[in-house]
Design an enzyme around this catalytic site. Structure first.
Site, PDB file in Angstrom:
ATOM      1  N   PHE A  87       0.884  -1.291   0.049  1.00  0.00           N
ATOM      2  CA  PHE A  87       0.024  -0.149  -0.047  1.00  0.00           C
ATOM      3  C   PHE A  87       0.756   1.337  -0.121  1.00  0.00           C
ATOM      4  CE2 PHE A  87      -3.792   2.123   1.866  1.00  0.00           C
ATOM      5  CZ  PHE A  87      -4.571   2.062   0.573  1.00  0.00           C
ATOM      6  N   VAL A 115       6.105  -3.563 -16.675  1.00  0.00           N
ATOM      7  CA  VAL A 115       6.908  -2.925 -17.647  1.00  0.00           C
ATOM      8  C   VAL A 115       6.064  -1.833 -18.410  1.00  0.00           C
ATOM      9  CG1 VAL A 115       7.895  -3.346 -19.875  1.00  0.00           C
ATOM     10  CG2 VAL A 115       7.940  -5.544 -18.203  1.00  0.00           C
ATOM     11  N   GLY A 140       5.051   0.883 -17.186  1.00  0.00           N
ATOM     12  CA  GLY A 140       4.235   1.589 -16.119  1.00  0.00           C
ATOM     13  C   GLY A 140       2.485   1.766 -16.834  1.00  0.00           C
ATOM     14  N   GLY A 154       7.947   9.940  -6.393  1.00  0.00           N
ATOM     15  CA  GLY A 154       7.443   8.644  -6.120  1.00  0.00           C
ATOM     16  C   GLY A 154       7.445   7.439  -7.137  1.00  0.00           C
ATOM     17  N   GLU A 199      12.525   3.393  -7.277  1.00  0.00           N
ATOM     18  CA  GLU A 199      12.370   2.475  -6.415  1.00  0.00           C
ATOM     19  C   GLU A 199      12.746   2.568  -5.066  1.00  0.00           C
ATOM     20  OE1 GLU A 199      11.408  -0.939  -7.330  1.00  0.00           O
ATOM     21  OE2 GLU A 199      10.689   0.176  -9.106  1.00  0.00           O
ATOM     22  N   ASP A 224      16.464  -2.322 -12.425  1.00  0.00           N
ATOM     23  CA  ASP A 224      14.921  -2.096 -12.645  1.00  0.00           C
ATOM     24  C   ASP A 224      14.930  -2.481 -14.257  1.00  0.00           C
ATOM     25  OD1 ASP A 224      12.266  -1.371 -12.018  1.00  0.00           O
ATOM     26  OD2 ASP A 224      12.856   0.197 -13.542  1.00  0.00           O
ATOM     27  N   LYS A 246      12.634  -5.646 -16.136  1.00  0.00           N
ATOM     28  CA  LYS A 246      11.997  -5.285 -17.257  1.00  0.00           C
ATOM     29  C   LYS A 246      12.139  -5.959 -18.503  1.00  0.00           C
ATOM     30  CE  LYS A 246      10.340  -1.063 -15.018  1.00  0.00           C
ATOM     31  NZ  LYS A 246      10.651   0.379 -14.951  1.00  0.00           N
TER      32      LYS A 246
END
Ligand SMILES: NC(=O)c1ccc[n+]([C@@H]2O[C@H](COP(=O)([O-])OP(=O)(O)OC[C@H]3O[C@@H](n4cnc5c(N)ncnc54)[C@H](OP(=O)(O)O)[C@@H]3O)[C@@H](O)[C@H]2O)c1
Length: 340
Positions: free
Chosen positions: A8, A152, A154, A207, A210, A221, A225
């Site tokens: 969350f 991958v 977003g 935000g 990572e 990252d 992907k």
């Protein structure tokens, strides 16, 4: 449909906000009602089998730092595995942090979901960077849907575009920018002459970075992907360890200025050809691959129709949450819960 939400943070909260905003549209357009029956963060959970009040949940998280402190439904008595295994739900949504050492906690959560016949939607790259084939095989054997659009690109539907829209075109190679944080940093350095460290702080505030920013900076990252694309689109059964990976940590302002003066920009380029690699490369400023900010781009080179480019939002909690919602609706169609 009942959902269990794991994680969350940026994406998890973005997803719950999206559910709140789009509740009526989802119902009107797809005949679908989505009830979140459990939300888990690192300190506990909130659980209500008839569907949690999402505004209250966001309030509890923002006020107390954990959903476990929700007055009526919060607790820390059970662990997430007990919740997955003991409570009825249709889909498990994993938005916990990516970990490429052993894929945990996501790996165990996915296995528990499969063992209790739950479909899975995930934005967590770790388990798939380590064992894509094992997980997809397990889901197929149990006739469960496993959708991972948010891992991958977003919000940009890179996996589904390749798997659904250009399925007959035979993809020969892939090239692109798949990490929003490094692209944001390189853009800030290129356009505004910002220092690397300041641009990274900026990305963290947005935000998009990572939890461990070295995952972004060192190219890990992006390598996750690329591993997912290699497996899901090009049938290459590889893990993250097969990706030649170099990050942007040693790129200097002087290199950026030098490239700029020659009409080029330094970008962290992901490629699948004979080799699978992530490394900083110079790209002409007028190339479609030269996207800026948090944008992601992918070029699919195909045998039958040349190149396709897809450009879009590559990171961000709310943006990635749209991929989660897309996957849930897709599953709802497949299992006959949504109407056209
Ligand atoms: N942010 C993006 O733009 C983006 C884009 C695409 C994919 N992703 C992926 O989506 C996932 C979530 O990203 P994010 O940005 O939302 O990360 P985040 O802000 O760090 O949130 C992670 C959430 O997971 C919770 N968590 C940590 N350990 C847990 C455990 N053992 N069990 C249950 N929950 C646990 C955290 O709890 P606390 O709140 O208590 O710390 C937090 O709520 C990551 O795998 C990331 O790679 C992110």
């Amino acid at each position: 449909m009942k959902l269990i939400v794991l994680g969350f943070g940026n994406v998890g909260q973005g997803f719950v906000e999206l559910l709140l905003e789009k509740k009526h549209e989802i119902n009107r357009n797809f005949g679908l009602r989505l009830d979140v029956v459990a939300v888990v963060d690192s300190k506990g959970y909130a659980l209500f089998e008839r569907g949690l009040n999402l505004s209250e949940l966001l309030y509890a998280k923002r006020r107390y730092g954990t959903v476990a402190k929700h007055e009526k439904w919060g607790s820390d008595e059970l662990d997430a595995i007990e919740i997955i295994e003991d409570f009825d739900a249709d889909i498990l949504v994993d938005m916990t942090p990516t970990n490429i050492i052993d894929g945990e906690p996501g790996m165990s959560y996915l296995k528990s979901a499969f063992s209790t016949n739950k479909h899975v939607v995930s934005t967590n790259k770790g388990p798939f960077a380590l064992d894509y084939k094992g997980l997809i095989t397990e889901a197929r054997q149990k006739e469960l849907n496993l959708k991972i659009s948010g891992t991958v690109g977003g919000a940009t539907p890179m996996i589904d575009f390749a798997k659904k829209c250009i399925i007959a075109n035979n993809i020969l190679g892939i090239e692109g920018i798949l990490n929003g944080t490094t692209n944001h940093i390189l853009t800030k350095m290129h356009i505004e002459g910002q220092r690397f460290e300041d641009a990274l702080v900026d990305a963290q505030k947005m935000g998009i970075a990572e939890a461990d920013p070295s995952y972004d900076i060192e190219g890990i990252d992006a390598a996750c992907k690329l591993t997912i694309l290699a497996n899901s689109i090009m049938n290459r059964y590889v893990t993250i360890h097969d990706v030649e990976t170099r990050g942007i940590g040693d790129i200097t302002p002087a290199q950026i200025i030098d490239a700029k003066n020659r009409g080029m920009a330094i970008k962290l380029i992901c490629a699948i050809g004979e080799k699978i690699s992530v490394k900083p490369m110079e790209v002409p400023l007028n190339s479609p691959l030269c996207v800026h900010g948090t944008l992601n781009v992918i070029k699919y080179s195909t045998e039958l129709a040349g190149d396709f480019f897809l450009i879009g939002a590559g990171a961000g909690g709310k943006e990635t949450a749209t991929a989660v919602l897309r996957d849930i609706i897709d599953i709802a169609y497949k299992i006959g819960e949504a109407k056209a």
